[in-house]
Design a protein around this motif. Sequence first.
Motif, mmCIF file in Angstrom:
data_model
loop_
_atom_site.group_PDB
_atom_site.id
_atom_site.type_symbol
_atom_site.label_atom_id
_atom_site.label_comp_id
_atom_site.label_asym_id
_atom_site.label_seq_id
_atom_site.Cartn_x
_atom_site.Cartn_y
_atom_site.Cartn_z
ATOM 1 N N LYS A 59 12.347 68.106 -18.633
ATOM 2 C CA LYS A 59 12.353 67.488 -19.962
ATOM 3 C C LYS A 59 10.949 67.142 -20.456
ATOM 4 O O LYS A 59 10.684 67.223 -21.656
ATOM 5 N N GLU A 60 10.049 66.775 -19.544
ATOM 6 C CA GLU A 60 8.680 66.457 -19.966
ATOM 7 C C GLU A 60 7.969 67.708 -20.479
ATOM 8 O O GLU A 60 7.259 67.673 -21.488
ATOM 9 N N LEU A 61 8.150 68.816 -19.779
ATOM 10 C CA LEU A 61 7.533 70.064 -20.198
ATOM 11 C C LEU A 61 8.162 70.577 -21.494
ATOM 12 O O LEU A 61 7.469 71.126 -22.353
ATOM 13 N N LEU A 62 9.454 70.371 -21.640
ATOM 14 C CA LEU A 62 10.146 70.762 -22.871
ATOM 15 C C LEU A 62 9.615 69.956 -24.060
ATOM 16 O O LEU A 62 9.371 70.509 -25.137
ATOM 17 N N ALA A 63 9.414 68.660 -23.868
ATOM 18 C CA ALA A 63 8.887 67.815 -24.944
ATOM 19 C C ALA A 63 7.464 68.230 -25.303
ATOM 20 O O ALA A 63 7.086 68.210 -26.486
ATOM 21 N N LYS A 64 6.682 68.624 -24.310
ATOM 22 C CA LYS A 64 5.317 69.081 -24.577
ATOM 23 C C LYS A 64 5.331 70.361 -25.410
ATOM 24 O O LYS A 64 4.530 70.518 -26.335
ATOM 25 N N GLY A 65 6.241 71.283 -25.111
ATOM 26 C CA GLY A 65 6.361 72.512 -25.882
ATOM 27 C C GLY A 65 6.791 72.264 -27.311
ATOM 28 O O GLY A 65 6.295 72.903 -28.245
ATOM 29 N N VAL A 66 7.701 71.326 -27.503
ATOM 30 C CA VAL A 66 8.151 70.986 -28.857
ATOM 31 C C VAL A 66 7.006 70.347 -29.649
ATOM 32 O O VAL A 66 6.846 70.603 -30.844
ATOM 33 N N LYS A 67 6.174 69.553 -28.978
ATOM 34 C CA LYS A 67 5.010 68.963 -29.655
ATOM 35 C C LYS A 67 4.038 70.042 -30.115
ATOM 36 O O LYS A 67 3.459 69.951 -31.199
ATOM 37 N N TYR A 68 3.848 71.069 -29.293
ATOM 38 C CA TYR A 68 2.986 72.180 -29.703
ATOM 39 C C TYR A 68 3.555 72.869 -30.940
ATOM 40 O O TYR A 68 2.813 73.213 -31.869
ATOM 41 N N LEU A 69 4.859 73.084 -30.962
ATOM 42 C CA LEU A 69 5.475 73.743 -32.119
ATOM 43 C C LEU A 69 5.389 72.883 -33.379
ATOM 44 O O LEU A 69 5.158 73.394 -34.473
ATOM 45 N N PHE A 70 5.577 71.559 -33.218
ATOM 46 C CA PHE A 70 5.451 70.678 -34.375
ATOM 47 C C PHE A 70 4.008 70.591 -34.854
ATOM 48 O O PHE A 70 3.762 70.359 -36.035
ATOM 49 N N GLY A 71 3.043 70.783 -33.954
ATOM 50 C CA GLY A 71 1.648 70.826 -34.361
ATOM 51 C C GLY A 71 1.320 72.104 -35.107
ATOM 52 O O GLY A 71 0.475 72.116 -36.008
ATOM 53 N N ALA A 72 1.981 73.191 -34.735
ATOM 54 C CA ALA A 72 1.727 74.479 -35.382
ATOM 55 C C ALA A 72 2.388 74.568 -36.756
ATOM 56 O O ALA A 72 1.902 75.303 -37.622
ATOM 57 N N LEU A 73 3.458 73.842 -36.960
ATOM 58 C CA LEU A 73 4.220 73.956 -38.209
ATOM 59 C C LEU A 73 3.405 73.634 -39.466
ATOM 60 O O LEU A 73 3.397 74.441 -40.404
ATOM 61 N N PRO A 74 2.703 72.510 -39.542
ATOM 62 C CA PRO A 74 1.937 72.278 -40.777
ATOM 63 C C PRO A 74 0.775 73.259 -40.940
ATOM 64 O O PRO A 74 0.421 73.610 -42.069
ATOM 65 N N LEU A 75 0.202 73.704 -39.812
ATOM 66 C CA LEU A 75 -0.901 74.655 -39.902
ATOM 67 C C LEU A 75 -0.445 76.002 -40.446
ATOM 68 O O LEU A 75 -1.235 76.727 -41.051
ATOM 69 N N MET A 76 0.836 76.332 -40.253
ATOM 70 C CA MET A 76 1.372 77.589 -40.780
ATOM 71 C C MET A 76 1.404 77.601 -42.305
ATOM 72 O O MET A 76 1.438 78.666 -42.919
ATOM 73 N N PHE A 77 1.414 76.436 -42.911
ATOM 74 C CA PHE A 77 1.411 76.351 -44.370
ATOM 75 C C PHE A 77 0.021 76.045 -44.921
ATOM 76 O O PHE A 77 -0.326 76.493 -46.010
ATOM 77 N N LEU A 87 -0.960 77.972 -31.117
ATOM 78 C CA LEU A 87 -0.113 76.827 -30.777
ATOM 79 C C LEU A 87 1.359 77.210 -30.730
ATOM 80 O O LEU A 87 2.115 76.701 -29.887
ATOM 81 N N ALA A 88 1.786 78.083 -31.616
ATOM 82 C CA ALA A 88 3.186 78.510 -31.617
ATOM 83 C C ALA A 88 3.515 79.284 -30.338
ATOM 84 O O ALA A 88 4.540 79.022 -29.696
ATOM 85 N N PHE A 89 2.646 80.220 -29.949
ATOM 86 C CA PHE A 89 2.903 80.961 -28.716
ATOM 87 C C PHE A 89 2.823 80.065 -27.493
ATOM 88 O O PHE A 89 3.631 80.187 -26.565
ATOM 89 N N LYS A 90 1.874 79.145 -27.482
ATOM 90 C CA LYS A 90 1.755 78.226 -26.346
ATOM 91 C C LYS A 90 2.989 77.317 -26.267
ATOM 92 O O LYS A 90 3.495 77.042 -25.181
ATOM 93 N N GLY A 91 3.471 76.869 -27.415
ATOM 94 C CA GLY A 91 4.670 76.044 -27.428
ATOM 95 C C GLY A 91 5.902 76.799 -26.949
ATOM 96 O O GLY A 91 6.698 76.269 -26.158
ATOM 97 N N LEU A 92 6.059 78.036 -27.399
ATOM 98 C CA LEU A 92 7.216 78.833 -26.959
ATOM 99 C C LEU A 92 7.141 79.145 -25.470
ATOM 100 O O LEU A 92 8.146 79.111 -24.763
ATOM 101 N N LYS A 93 5.939 79.425 -24.969
ATOM 102 C CA LYS A 93 5.781 79.701 -23.543
ATOM 103 C C LYS A 93 6.082 78.451 -22.727
ATOM 104 O O LYS A 93 6.727 78.518 -21.684
#
Length: 74
Positions: free
Chosen positions: A5-23, A58-64
């Motif tokens: 769960k800790e690693l999963l939360a870290k991956g979700v944080k990476y994806l949420f960090g990538a989301l605003p940068l995508m726009f 960040l998106a690829f790192k989050g998905l990995k």
Amino acid sequence: MATNKELLAKGVKYLFGALPLMFIGPSIMYNAFMNKQNNLHYLVLILGCTICLVSVFLAFKGLKTITDALFNDK
């Protein structure tokens, strides 16, 4: 097969960090292309491209990280 769960939360944080940068990145690039008469055109364009590349990284790192959390066989 338990989920880390800790690693999963870290991956979700990476994806949420990538989301605003995508726009933000394409918006900055659009602004650079619309203001070609300005001398800072290339600097703003490089900034937009850099933000887009960071977003993809960040998106690829989050998905990995998420896949490692879900399918880790320790």
